[in-house]
Design a protein around this motif. Structure first.
Motif, PDB file in Angstrom:
ATOM      1  N   ALA A  63       0.825  -1.209   0.000  1.00 20.37           N
ATOM      2  CA  ALA A  63       0.000   0.000   0.000  1.00 20.37           C
ATOM      3  C   ALA A  63       0.862   1.263   0.000  1.00 20.37           C
ATOM      4  CB  ALA A  63      -0.914   0.004   1.226  1.00 20.37           C
ATOM      5  N   LYS A  64       0.395   2.249  -0.776  1.00 20.91           N
ATOM      6  CA  LYS A  64       1.011   3.590  -0.791  1.00 20.91           C
ATOM      7  C   LYS A  64      -0.094   4.620  -0.612  1.00 20.91           C
ATOM      8  CE  LYS A  64       5.230   2.168  -1.637  1.00 20.91           C
ATOM      9  NZ  LYS A  64       6.324   2.325  -0.640  1.00 20.91           N
ATOM     10  N   LEU A  65       0.212   5.679   0.127  1.00 18.72           N
ATOM     11  CA  LEU A  65      -0.792   6.685   0.464  1.00 18.72           C
ATOM     12  C   LEU A  65      -0.531   7.994  -0.274  1.00 18.72           C
ATOM     13  CD1 LEU A  65      -0.833   6.274   4.368  1.00 18.72           C
ATOM     14  CD2 LEU A  65      -1.893   4.837   2.615  1.00 18.72           C
ATOM     15  N   ALA A  79      -7.112  16.340  14.272  1.00 13.36           N
ATOM     16  CA  ALA A  79      -6.783  16.715  12.898  1.00 13.36           C
ATOM     17  C   ALA A  79      -7.271  15.602  11.985  1.00 13.36           C
ATOM     18  CB  ALA A  79      -5.284  16.935  12.741  1.00 13.36           C
ATOM     19  N   ALA A  80      -7.471  15.934  10.697  1.00 19.77           N
ATOM     20  CA  ALA A  80      -8.079  14.972   9.778  1.00 19.77           C
ATOM     21  C   ALA A  80      -7.472  15.125   8.391  1.00 19.77           C
ATOM     22  CB  ALA A  80      -9.592  15.191   9.711  1.00 19.77           C
ATOM     23  N   MET A  81      -7.533  14.036   7.626  1.00 17.72           N
ATOM     24  CA  MET A  81      -7.031  14.099   6.245  1.00 17.72           C
ATOM     25  C   MET A  81      -7.787  13.122   5.371  1.00 17.72           C
ATOM     26  SD  MET A  81      -3.288  12.286   6.651  1.00 17.72           S
ATOM     27  CE  MET A  81      -3.091  10.678   7.459  1.00 17.72           C
ATOM     28  N   ALA A  82      -7.997  13.542   4.120  1.00 21.06           N
ATOM     29  CA  ALA A  82      -8.588  12.690   3.088  1.00 21.06           C
ATOM     30  C   ALA A  82      -7.444  12.205   2.205  1.00 21.06           C
ATOM     31  CB  ALA A  82      -9.601  13.477   2.269  1.00 21.06           C
ATOM     32  N   PHE A  83      -7.420  10.903   1.935  1.00 17.50           N
ATOM     33  CA  PHE A  83      -6.312  10.373   1.137  1.00 17.50           C
ATOM     34  C   PHE A  83      -6.755   9.129   0.394  1.00 17.50           C
ATOM     35  CE2 PHE A  83      -4.967   6.871   3.970  1.00 17.50           C
ATOM     36  CZ  PHE A  83      -5.684   7.206   5.105  1.00 17.50           C
ATOM     37  N   LEU A  90      -5.915  -2.493  -6.331  1.00 20.96           N
ATOM     38  CA  LEU A  90      -7.016  -1.877  -5.594  1.00 20.96           C
ATOM     39  C   LEU A  90      -6.726  -0.420  -5.260  1.00 20.96           C
ATOM     40  CD1 LEU A  90      -7.956  -4.466  -2.817  1.00 20.96           C
ATOM     41  CD2 LEU A  90      -9.230  -3.984  -4.916  1.00 20.96           C
ATOM     42  N   ARG A  91      -7.774   0.365  -5.204  1.00 20.13           N
ATOM     43  CA  ARG A  91      -7.681   1.750  -4.725  1.00 20.13           C
ATOM     44  C   ARG A  91      -8.753   1.958  -3.647  1.00 20.13           C
ATOM     45  NH1 ARG A  91      -7.024   5.795  -9.311  1.00 20.13           N
ATOM     46  NH2 ARG A  91      -4.872   5.176  -8.925  1.00 20.13           N
ATOM     47  N   ILE A  92      -8.338   2.461  -2.495  1.00 18.38           N
ATOM     48  CA  ILE A  92      -9.257   2.717  -1.381  1.00 18.38           C
ATOM     49  C   ILE A  92      -9.209   4.202  -1.062  1.00 18.38           C
ATOM     50  CG2 ILE A  92      -9.871   2.120   1.001  1.00 18.38           C
ATOM     51  CD1 ILE A  92      -8.035  -0.376   0.663  1.00 18.38           C
ATOM     52  N   ARG A  93     -10.387   4.815  -0.907  1.00 13.76           N
ATOM     53  CA  ARG A  93     -10.447   6.235  -0.542  1.00 13.76           C
ATOM     54  C   ARG A  93     -10.883   6.339   0.920  1.00 13.76           C
ATOM     55  NH1 ARG A  93      -9.704   9.077  -5.181  1.00 13.76           N
ATOM     56  NH2 ARG A  93     -10.253   7.988  -7.098  1.00 13.76           N
ATOM     57  N   ASP A 117     -15.948   2.107  -0.936  1.00  9.09           N
ATOM     58  CA  ASP A 117     -14.843   3.039  -1.180  1.00  9.09           C
ATOM     59  C   ASP A 117     -13.620   2.327  -1.747  1.00  9.09           C
ATOM     60  OD1 ASP A 117     -16.333   5.237  -0.225  1.00  9.09           O
ATOM     61  OD2 ASP A 117     -15.963   4.553   1.820  1.00  9.09           O
ATOM     62  N   ILE A 118     -13.816   1.088  -2.160  1.00  8.86           N
ATOM     63  CA  ILE A 118     -12.739   0.294  -2.769  1.00  8.86           C
ATOM     64  C   ILE A 118     -13.080   0.061  -4.232  1.00  8.86           C
ATOM     65  CG2 ILE A 118     -11.475  -1.883  -2.685  1.00  8.86           C
ATOM     66  CD1 ILE A 118     -12.292  -2.189   0.199  1.00  8.86           C
ATOM     67  N   GLU A 119     -12.129   0.332  -5.100  1.00 10.58           N
ATOM     68  CA  GLU A 119     -12.342   0.004  -6.515  1.00 10.58           C
ATOM     69  C   GLU A 119     -11.141  -0.783  -7.040  1.00 10.58           C
ATOM     70  OE1 GLU A 119     -11.948   3.287  -9.342  1.00 10.58           O
ATOM     71  OE2 GLU A 119     -11.301   4.587  -7.723  1.00 10.58           O
TER      72      GLU A 119
END
Lengths: 121, 121
Positions: A63-65, A79-83, A90-93, A117-119
């Motif tokens: 996995a890489k973010l 604190a929060a982050m969207a990644f 696979l790609r997970i949001r 949220d997984i494609e």
């Protein structure tokens, strides 16, 4: 309470350590008795040993973010982050929310991502 | 527990109702005794009357919301979204987390944005 600058630096350090494959460095951002719920709704991990095992597995899976935008702070201890998480095939949001202790360590992490949220990539 | 699809539809409806200037429609997405902490670290609003007053003010101030990426779900009762709030002269970057009750209404909203997440435009 940690500063906004500190919390955002920790979230960036989390991304960087993950992408460097350094599970120990990620674990060091957490308090000894920290709680990780990833994803929200699944059983919680408690304590650094369980947390390091979790990240070691995620890193071993390739996995890489990548951040989707600026890290957000708050007027409090969170604190929060969207990644986006790219794993081979696979790609997970996700959106992670980190809660901090007075010493600047993460005491709680909540990861928001669901089955939808997984494609496949 | 509400479905992932339902929660994501509610978050999209929240954005759409806000941009349509419809504070009553936003308020209707919340449970009667819902709690709003916007931003996290500030005093909480409790109940629909306080919540509608809050959104009425935000809409009157000219704020418009734009999603920064796909809305995220979870494996539980929460969904989250990263978005940008454009107010005349200001841009605020926020991440909201919504917690749902069994009836599909929002019971809690936590908005993550801090003093450093505001820029002049």
């Amino acid at each position: 309470m940690p500063t906004q600058e500190h919390m955002k630096q920790v979230l960036q350090a989390y991304i960087d350590a993950f992408n460097a494959g350094d599970a120990a460095a990620i674990t060091g951002l957490y308090a000894e008795d920290a709680v990780v719920e990833d994803p929200v709704g699944n059983p919680q991990l408690v304590g650094r040993a369980a947390i390091e095992e979790f990240y070691t597995g995620a890193i071993a899976g390739g996995a890489k973010l990548g951040l989707d935008g600026p890290i957000r702070g708050s007027h409090g201890d969170r604190a929060a982050m969207a990644f986006t998480i790219d794993v081979p095939g696979l790609r997970i949001r996700a959106i992670d929310v980190m809660t901090f202790g007075a010493d600047g360590k993460i005491v709680r992490m909540d990861a928001h991502w669901g089955p939808d949220d997984i494609e496949k990539t």
